[in-house]
Each structure stands twice: as structure tokens, then as C-alpha cells.
Design a protein around this motif. Structure first.
Motif, PDB file in Angstrom:
ATOM      1  N   LEU A   3       0.824  -1.203   0.000  1.00 54.53           N
ATOM      2  CA  LEU A   3       0.000   0.000   0.000  1.00 54.53           C
ATOM      3  C   LEU A   3       0.861   1.256   0.000  1.00 54.53           C
ATOM      4  N   ILE A   4       1.857   1.255   0.888  1.00 56.15           N
ATOM      5  CA  ILE A   4       2.733   2.427   0.991  1.00 56.15           C
ATOM      6  C   ILE A   4       3.453   2.668  -0.331  1.00 56.15           C
ATOM      7  N   LEU A   5       3.974   1.574  -0.901  1.00 58.36           N
ATOM      8  CA  LEU A   5       4.658   1.667  -2.194  1.00 58.36           C
ATOM      9  C   LEU A   5       3.731   2.271  -3.240  1.00 58.36           C
ATOM     10  N   THR A   6       2.498   1.713  -3.281  1.00 55.28           N
ATOM     11  CA  THR A   6       1.526   2.159  -4.285  1.00 55.28           C
ATOM     12  C   THR A   6       1.245   3.646  -4.136  1.00 55.28           C
ATOM     13  N   ILE A   7       0.971   4.033  -2.899  1.00 58.90           N
ATOM     14  CA  ILE A   7       0.640   5.447  -2.659  1.00 58.90           C
ATOM     15  C   ILE A   7       1.814   6.336  -3.038  1.00 58.90           C
ATOM     16  N   GLY A   8       2.995   5.861  -2.613  1.00 62.55           N
ATOM     17  CA  GLY A   8       4.208   6.648  -2.890  1.00 62.55           C
ATOM     18  C   GLY A   8       4.388   6.874  -4.372  1.00 62.55           C
ATOM     19  N   ILE A   9       4.307   5.781  -5.100  1.00 58.26           N
ATOM     20  CA  ILE A   9       4.519   5.874  -6.552  1.00 58.26           C
ATOM     21  C   ILE A   9       3.418   6.692  -7.201  1.00 58.26           C
ATOM     22  N   ALA A  10       2.174   6.433  -6.703  1.00 60.51           N
ATOM     23  CA  ALA A  10       1.034   7.150  -7.264  1.00 60.51           C
ATOM     24  C   ALA A  10       1.180   8.655  -7.071  1.00 60.51           C
TER      25      ALA A  10
END
Lengths: 176, 159
Positions: B101-108
């Protein structure tokens, strides 16, 4: 079909299960453990209750198997008992020959001998007798619990009653 | 007193021809204190049966059993394999989900700075992973997929 409740339908079987287990193990502590294990096992299988014809017969069958397991592990208990009863009836004939004919059996002594006679019957006979003479079950119900046909149940019961009768009469003869 | 009836019943009792009712009559008869001498040996048999019928378990037994089955269900009854494994692995799934989730949000977030059109893809991936972590069994593969989508997006972006 009525919904089965552990508290109202299963737990109240405890005394009947206990007496059956007691007839098999001949040991109150073991019999109590057997009933506890039985009730827990029945509870664990609660999802299958609806498919079971008779929860009572089901619980009895489980209880008998658990008690048989315990009695099996306990080993030679029965052999020792039958040895004991032989010695005891010898004692009796000696004892009685020393007394006059007027000397009567104490009913307490009679009871303790009959108890021993019953305990030395083979397990199936003890179980059949318990279910019929103590719990008042029909031959069909007993057959369901013990996985026997009705005529087999009758045969075992007949053997049990005959053997108790004979031994009781023998003891009486020695005594008089 | 005539004991013919009782004697007759007894004979049929030994032969297992008595009904449950007749056996009850015999039991009641032998319960009385005074029984003719020639029947005393049989009285002992019925007395012992009576005595055996009185063996019971006390109330504390009920309490113990009810406590065992109604107390903490996880402690009281061994759970089936699946259920136990699920609760046992739950923290792992949650951790994996959180990292994804953190990765996704970060990249997003990074994407949204760069280009608005492209970041809409990742928006979907993000909401997807936000909903899934509660569902233990599918969490890992789903979020991985989301992460892969994101990675592909970022590759697209860098091109």
C-alpha cells in the motif's frame, strides 16, 4: 426436526454416559474422564448434529469407544477382578461351613458378591445389561448404540442374566 | 402372599422375554425390604442394579464442561487447520499489504506530480489495494498485481 442444544439435549446425557463408561472401565475417575471427552467430542462435531438420527445413541457410541480405549490401556483389571471373586467365593464356602445352617447371609455380603459377579461379565454383556436393566432401553436402541442386531443384543443379555442368576443361586446354596 | 406372578415374571426375565414394563414391576417388587427367603438371592441382583442406577456426576462437572465449550472458543476447542493457519498468518498478510500500500501510494503520488492522465491508472490500483488487506487469502497476490501494474506504469512514464 428440533434444533439440538448442547445444554438441553447433550449435557443431560452425562449420567447415562457416566454409568455406561463406569460399567466398562469399572473406575469412577476414568469413567468421568470418558464422559468429559465424549461431550467435548460431540461438541466438536456440532455441525453434523442435524444429520444424526439420535444424538443420544451417537453420544453413547462415542462414549463406549472412549471407555473401551481406557479399559484397554488399563490392561488386566478384569482378570484381577475375576481372580478376586474366585478367592472370595472360596472364603465364603469355608466361612459358611463353620456356621450353623441358621446363619444367614448378610444382605450386604450378597450385594458385594453380586457386584463382583456383574463386574466379571464380558464387557459387551455388561454394556447390554446396563443399557437394558439400568437405563430401560429397547433392544433396538441398544443395537444402535453397540452396533449389534436386536437378536445379538438379546443373546448377550440372555448370557448376562443367565450367568448372574446361576452364580447368585450357587452362592445361595453355599450359604444355606 | 402368593408369589407365583413374580416367579413367573422372573422366569421370563431370565429368558429375556419380559417387556420393559414387566421388568419395572420386578424392580418395584424387589425394592421392598421384605422379600421371601427363596427370592433373596435375586433381590441382591436388583438391588445392585438399583445401586448402579444411582451413579451420577455432580453439578461441578456441568460447570467444567460448559466452561470448556463456552469459554474462549479458541482455547476450548482445537480449531480446524484452516482457521488456525489463517489467524496465525494474519499479521504477515497485513504487513505485506501495508508495504504494498505504501509503495503504491508513494509511486502514485509521484505520478500525479508528473502527469495527470497517466496517474489515473494508479489511482485504481491504489483503491484496489486499500480494500483488499482485510481479505487474507487474496491480499498478497492482489497487491502484488497492483504493485506490478504500478511498476509498469512507472516504466511507461520513464519512457
Amino acid at each position: 426436526m428440533k434444533k439440538i442444544s448442547f445444554r438441553d439435549d447433550v449435557l443431560p446425557l452425562k449420567n447415562r454416559l457416566y454409568r455406561l463408561a463406569l460399567r466398562i472401565t469399572l473406575n469412577p475417575a476414568e469413567a468421568e474422564d470418558a464422559v468429559q471427552d465424549t461431550l467435548i467430542k460431540v461438541w466438536e462435531h456440532r455441525e453434523e448434529w442435524e444429520q444424526i438420527d439420535s444424538i443420544e445413541a451417537y453420544a453413547h457410541t462415542i462414549c463406549r469407544n472412549i471407555a473401551l480405549d481406557m479399559a484397554g490401556k488399563a490392561g488386566r483389571g478384569n482378570v484381577q477382578l475375576s481372580e478376586e471373586i474366585r478367592v472370595k467365593s472360596e472364603e465364603f464356602s469355608i466361612l459358611n461351613s463353620q456356621f450353623s445352617i441358621e446363619e444367614k447371609f448378610d444382605q450386604k455380603e450378597r450385594l458385594s458378591l453380586v457386584r463382583k459377579i456383574m463386574d466379571t461379565l464380558p464387557e459387551v454383556q455388561r454394556s447390554v445389561m446396563e443399557l437394558r436393566d439400568i437405563e430401560g432401553k429397547t433392544y433396538q436402541e441398544i443395537g444402535n448404540i453397540l452396533k449389534l442386531t436386536e437378536s445379538q443384543v438379546k443373546v448377550y443379555l440372555h448370557r448376562a442374566r443367565t450367568s448372574i442368576r446361576q452364580q447368585a443361586e450357587e452362592i445361595e446354596k453355599y450359604g444355606l | 402372599m402368593d408369589y407365583k406372578y413374580i416367579e413367573q415374571l422372573l422366569e421370563r426375565y431370565w429368558a429375556c422375554e419380559t417387556s420393559l414394563q414387566e421388568e419395572q414391576i420386578l424392580r418395584t417388587f424387589f425394592q421392598q425390604q421384605e422379600v421371601p427367603e427363596h427370592l433373596m438371592a435375586y433381590k441382591a441382583i436388583f438391588d445392585v442394579q438399583q445401586e448402579q442406577a444411582e451413579a451420577t456426576l455432580g453439578e461441578e462437572f456441568d460447570e467444567r464442561i460448559l466452561e470448556m465449550i463456552e469459554g474462549d472458543p479458541v482455547k476450548a476447542i482445537p480449531l480446524r487447520g484452516g482457521l488456525r493457519r489463517r489467524s496465525f498468518l494474519r499479521p504477515l498478510y497485513q504487513a505485506a499489504g501495508l508495504v504494498a500500500l505504501i509503495l503504491t501510494i508513494g509511486i502514485a503520488a509521484q505520478h500525479s506530480f508528473d502527469e495527470e492522465g497517466q496517474s489515473q491508472h494508479t489511482q485504481f490500483a491504489q483503491t484496489d489495494s486499500l480494500e483488499r488487506p482485510a481479505d487474507e487469502f487474496v491480499t498478497v497476490p492482489e497487491t502484488q498485481e497492483a504493485a506490478v501494474t504500478v511498476e509498469q506504469d512507472s516504466i511507461n512514464l520513464t519512457r
